[in-house]
Design a protein around this motif. Structure first.
Motif, PDB file in Angstrom:
ATOM      1  N   ARG A 108     -11.124  47.285  -1.337  1.00  0.00           N
ATOM      2  CA  ARG A 108     -12.552  47.331  -1.634  1.00  0.00           C
ATOM      3  C   ARG A 108     -13.388  46.894  -0.437  1.00  0.00           C
ATOM      4  O   ARG A 108     -14.436  47.480  -0.151  1.00  0.00           O
ATOM      5  CB  ARG A 108     -12.869  46.466  -2.853  1.00  0.00           C
ATOM      6  N   VAL A 109     -12.940  45.873   0.271  1.00  0.00           N
ATOM      7  CA  VAL A 109     -13.670  45.397   1.448  1.00  0.00           C
ATOM      8  C   VAL A 109     -13.612  46.430   2.570  1.00  0.00           C
ATOM      9  O   VAL A 109     -14.620  46.697   3.243  1.00  0.00           O
ATOM     10  CB  VAL A 109     -13.092  44.052   1.924  1.00  0.00           C
ATOM     11  N   VAL A 110     -12.444  47.015   2.767  1.00  0.00           N
ATOM     12  CA  VAL A 110     -12.302  48.047   3.799  1.00  0.00           C
ATOM     13  C   VAL A 110     -13.214  49.227   3.497  1.00  0.00           C
ATOM     14  O   VAL A 110     -13.937  49.726   4.373  1.00  0.00           O
ATOM     15  CB  VAL A 110     -10.835  48.506   3.916  1.00  0.00           C
ATOM     16  N   ASP A 111     -13.205  49.684   2.265  1.00  0.00           N
ATOM     17  CA  ASP A 111     -14.037  50.827   1.872  1.00  0.00           C
ATOM     18  C   ASP A 111     -15.523  50.519   2.072  1.00  0.00           C
ATOM     19  O   ASP A 111     -16.272  51.332   2.625  1.00  0.00           O
ATOM     20  CB  ASP A 111     -13.773  51.176   0.408  1.00  0.00           C
ATOM     21  N   ALA A 112     -15.959  49.337   1.647  1.00  0.00           N
ATOM     22  CA  ALA A 112     -17.366  48.962   1.792  1.00  0.00           C
ATOM     23  C   ALA A 112     -17.754  48.850   3.262  1.00  0.00           C
ATOM     24  O   ALA A 112     -18.857  49.269   3.657  1.00  0.00           O
ATOM     25  CB  ALA A 112     -17.630  47.644   1.073  1.00  0.00           C
ATOM     26  N   SER A 113     -16.873  48.300   4.083  1.00  0.00           N
ATOM     27  CA  SER A 113     -17.169  48.121   5.503  1.00  0.00           C
ATOM     28  C   SER A 113     -17.312  49.461   6.221  1.00  0.00           C
ATOM     29  O   SER A 113     -18.270  49.684   6.977  1.00  0.00           O
ATOM     30  CB  SER A 113     -16.066  47.297   6.173  1.00  0.00           C
ATOM     31  N   LEU A 114     -16.365  50.354   5.979  1.00  0.00           N
ATOM     32  CA  LEU A 114     -16.410  51.651   6.649  1.00  0.00           C
ATOM     33  C   LEU A 114     -17.577  52.490   6.159  1.00  0.00           C
ATOM     34  O   LEU A 114     -18.208  53.211   6.939  1.00  0.00           O
ATOM     35  CB  LEU A 114     -15.088  52.388   6.439  1.00  0.00           C
ATOM     36  N   ASN A 115     -17.897  52.383   4.872  1.00  0.00           N
ATOM     37  CA  ASN A 115     -19.055  53.113   4.348  1.00  0.00           C
ATOM     38  C   ASN A 115     -20.372  52.565   4.879  1.00  0.00           C
ATOM     39  O   ASN A 115     -21.401  53.256   4.840  1.00  0.00           O
ATOM     40  CB  ASN A 115     -19.056  53.080   2.816  1.00  0.00           C
ATOM     41  N   SER A 116     -20.344  51.304   5.362  1.00  0.00           N
ATOM     42  CA  SER A 116     -21.543  50.717   5.965  1.00  0.00           C
ATOM     43  C   SER A 116     -21.610  50.983   7.460  1.00  0.00           C
ATOM     44  O   SER A 116     -22.478  50.451   8.150  1.00  0.00           O
ATOM     45  CB  SER A 116     -21.589  49.209   5.700  1.00  0.00           C
ATOM     46  N   GLY A 117     -20.646  51.770   7.940  1.00  0.00           N
ATOM     47  CA  GLY A 117     -20.687  52.205   9.334  1.00  0.00           C
ATOM     48  C   GLY A 117     -19.762  51.492  10.289  1.00  0.00           C
ATOM     49  O   GLY A 117     -19.785  51.767  11.497  1.00  0.00           O
ATOM     50  N   ALA A 118     -18.947  50.555   9.808  1.00  0.00           N
ATOM     51  CA  ALA A 118     -18.056  49.814  10.705  1.00  0.00           C
ATOM     52  C   ALA A 118     -17.126  50.769  11.445  1.00  0.00           C
ATOM     53  O   ALA A 118     -16.598  51.727  10.870  1.00  0.00           O
ATOM     54  CB  ALA A 118     -17.242  48.797   9.920  1.00  0.00           C
ATOM     55  N   SER A 119     -16.945  50.510  12.729  1.00  0.00           N
ATOM     56  CA  SER A 119     -16.069  51.355  13.533  1.00  0.00           C
ATOM     57  C   SER A 119     -14.609  50.950  13.395  1.00  0.00           C
ATOM     58  O   SER A 119     -13.709  51.777  13.606  1.00  0.00           O
ATOM     59  CB  SER A 119     -16.479  51.287  15.003  1.00  0.00           C
ATOM     60  N   ARG A 120     -14.380  49.679  13.042  1.00  0.00           N
ATOM     61  CA  ARG A 120     -13.011  49.181  12.929  1.00  0.00           C
ATOM     62  C   ARG A 120     -12.961  47.978  11.988  1.00  0.00           C
ATOM     63  O   ARG A 120     -13.889  47.164  11.958  1.00  0.00           O
ATOM     64  CB  ARG A 120     -12.467  48.780  14.302  1.00  0.00           C
ATOM     65  N   VAL A 121     -11.874  47.895  11.226  1.00  0.00           N
ATOM     66  CA  VAL A 121     -11.621  46.722  10.391  1.00  0.00           C
ATOM     67  C   VAL A 121     -10.292  46.125  10.841  1.00  0.00           C
ATOM     68  O   VAL A 121      -9.267  46.813  10.871  1.00  0.00           O
ATOM     69  CB  VAL A 121     -11.547  47.084   8.890  1.00  0.00           C
ATOM     70  N   VAL A 122     -10.312  44.860  11.221  1.00  0.00           N
ATOM     71  CA  VAL A 122      -9.111  44.153  11.658  1.00  0.00           C
ATOM     72  C   VAL A 122      -8.616  43.286  10.512  1.00  0.00           C
ATOM     73  O   VAL A 122      -9.347  42.429  10.008  1.00  0.00           O
ATOM     74  CB  VAL A 122      -9.397  43.282  12.892  1.00  0.00           C
ATOM     75  N   VAL A 123      -7.381  43.523  10.088  1.00  0.00           N
ATOM     76  CA  VAL A 123      -6.751  42.731   9.030  1.00  0.00           C
ATOM     77  C   VAL A 123      -5.749  41.794   9.702  1.00  0.00           C
ATOM     78  O   VAL A 123      -4.792  42.248  10.326  1.00  0.00           O
ATOM     79  CB  VAL A 123      -6.034  43.621   7.996  1.00  0.00           C
ATOM     80  N   ALA A 124      -5.992  40.490   9.587  1.00  0.00           N
ATOM     81  CA  ALA A 124      -5.147  39.505  10.278  1.00  0.00           C
ATOM     82  C   ALA A 124      -4.456  38.587   9.281  1.00  0.00           C
ATOM     83  O   ALA A 124      -5.073  38.118   8.324  1.00  0.00           O
ATOM     84  CB  ALA A 124      -5.987  38.677  11.247  1.00  0.00           C
ATOM     85  N   ASP A 125      -3.183  38.337   9.509  1.00  0.00           N
ATOM     86  CA  ASP A 125      -2.429  37.406   8.670  1.00  0.00           C
ATOM     87  C   ASP A 125      -1.268  36.854   9.471  1.00  0.00           C
ATOM     88  O   ASP A 125      -0.716  37.531  10.348  1.00  0.00           O
ATOM     89  CB  ASP A 125      -1.911  38.107   7.407  1.00  0.00           C
ATOM     90  N   ILE A 126      -0.880  35.633   9.145  1.00  0.00           N
ATOM     91  CA  ILE A 126       0.216  34.988   9.853  1.00  0.00           C
ATOM     92  C   ILE A 126       1.579  35.524   9.424  1.00  0.00           C
ATOM     93  O   ILE A 126       2.573  35.378  10.127  1.00  0.00           O
ATOM     94  CB  ILE A 126       0.143  33.453   9.637  1.00  0.00           C
ATOM     95  N   ILE A 127       1.619  36.179   8.246  1.00  0.00           N
ATOM     96  CA  ILE A 127       2.870  36.691   7.689  1.00  0.00           C
ATOM     97  C   ILE A 127       2.931  38.217   7.822  1.00  0.00           C
ATOM     98  O   ILE A 127       2.063  38.929   7.315  1.00  0.00           O
ATOM     99  CB  ILE A 127       3.012  36.305   6.202  1.00  0.00           C
ATOM    100  N   LYS A 128       3.960  38.709   8.483  1.00  0.00           N
ATOM    101  CA  LYS A 128       4.097  40.145   8.704  1.00  0.00           C
ATOM    102  C   LYS A 128       4.219  40.917   7.391  1.00  0.00           C
ATOM    103  O   LYS A 128       3.647  42.004   7.239  1.00  0.00           O
ATOM    104  CB  LYS A 128       5.331  40.417   9.581  1.00  0.00           C
ATOM    105  N   ASN A 129       4.972  40.367   6.424  1.00  0.00           N
ATOM    106  CA  ASN A 129       5.141  41.067   5.146  1.00  0.00           C
ATOM    107  C   ASN A 129       3.812  41.243   4.408  1.00  0.00           C
ATOM    108  O   ASN A 129       3.619  42.225   3.697  1.00  0.00           O
ATOM    109  CB  ASN A 129       6.132  40.313   4.253  1.00  0.00           C
TER     110      ASN A 129
END
Length: 264
Positions: A108-129
């Protein structure tokens, strides 16, 4: 009381007890065992197995379960963040999601961000899984506009001021107290001036009954979360840091909160 009612009640209690035991073993119980075993502490020492073991992740990350854990306020909390992103002009800007979370918050956050014009969304987490699991929830059509990075919320590798929005959804209550402030400091470092931090978390409820139930829950499963009620209130930490305009909205008798902090 009829035998059927007795058996039904006993069955319900058994299921609740088994569920509680499962969550305790895969969360705080493991940390207790790690502490007793000793050994060096790593950046992942505070991470529950339920967030690192892929089988457990897939078993637990079921929307009705996640909604129930948050007393069926999950949709409202995510919607508050989504509405903020939709109301923001993110054209040609970047959005950061600090730490993956169960449920549908990331799609939902990714969809809202891109629909608001974001060029990139970075998803960061300490756990690879967690990153792999988050990626499995997202549409392949997003392509290169989504970037997945292994990173520590308390010591990020990302460049200063690169993002115009940062979403941190139910992370702070699981961090050791000395890391809560570091995570918020890093969140601010990575935001550009005028950027917004959206923080979803637990909050001290108002009704006495709910307060007692929440206190009991935290004592058993999430003892690090109780500090959010007083000594490590995120709003107080951000205000003490300075350089923020902070707004807080609470939900369900004040049991949950969404903090929107704008960086000066």
């Amino acid at each position: 009381m009829s035998p059927w009612m007795i058996n039904t009640a006993a069955g319900i209690l058994a299921v609740l007890a088994a569920t509680g035991l499962f969550f305790f073993v895969t969360t705080r119980g493991t940390l207790i065992v790690r502490g007793l075993a000793g050994g060096p502490r790593s950046s992942e020492s505070h991470v529950y197995p339920i967030y690192s073991n892929m089988r457990l992740i897939k078993l637990v990350d079921f929307q009705p379960i996640i909604s129930a854990i948050l007393l069926f306020q999950y949709h409202r909390l995510v919607s508050r963040i989504v509405s903020g992103l939709r109301a923001t002009n993110l054209k040609h800007k970047k959005v950061l999601i600090t730490s993956c979370a169960f449920g549908n918050v990331i799609p939902r956050v990714v969809d809202a961000s891109l629909n608001s014009g974001a060029s990139r969304v970075v998803v960061a987490d300490i756990i690879k899984n967690e990153l792999l699991h988050a990626k499995s929830k997202l549409d392949d059509t997003y392509g290169s506009r989504i970037e997945y990075v292994e990173d520590d919320a308390t010591a990020m590798k990302q460049s200063e001021g690169f993002a115009d929005a940062n979403i941190m959804f139910f992370l702070l209550h699981e961090l050791p107290h000395d890391l809560k402030g570091k995570a918020l400091s890093e969140a601010g470092r990575m935001l550009a001036p005028g950027g917004k931090l959206y923080l979803g978390e637990f909050h001290k409820p108002t009704p006495l009954v709910l307060k007692c139930l929440s206190w009991s829950y935290f004592k058993v499963f999430e003892p690090l979360g109780l500090a959010l009620w007083d000594s490590h209130d995120p709003v107080a930490i951000l205000q003490k840091m300075g350089g923020w305009t902070v707004e807080r909205q609470t939900f369900f008798f004040d049991n949950f909160q969404i903090i929107t902090a704008t960086k000066h």
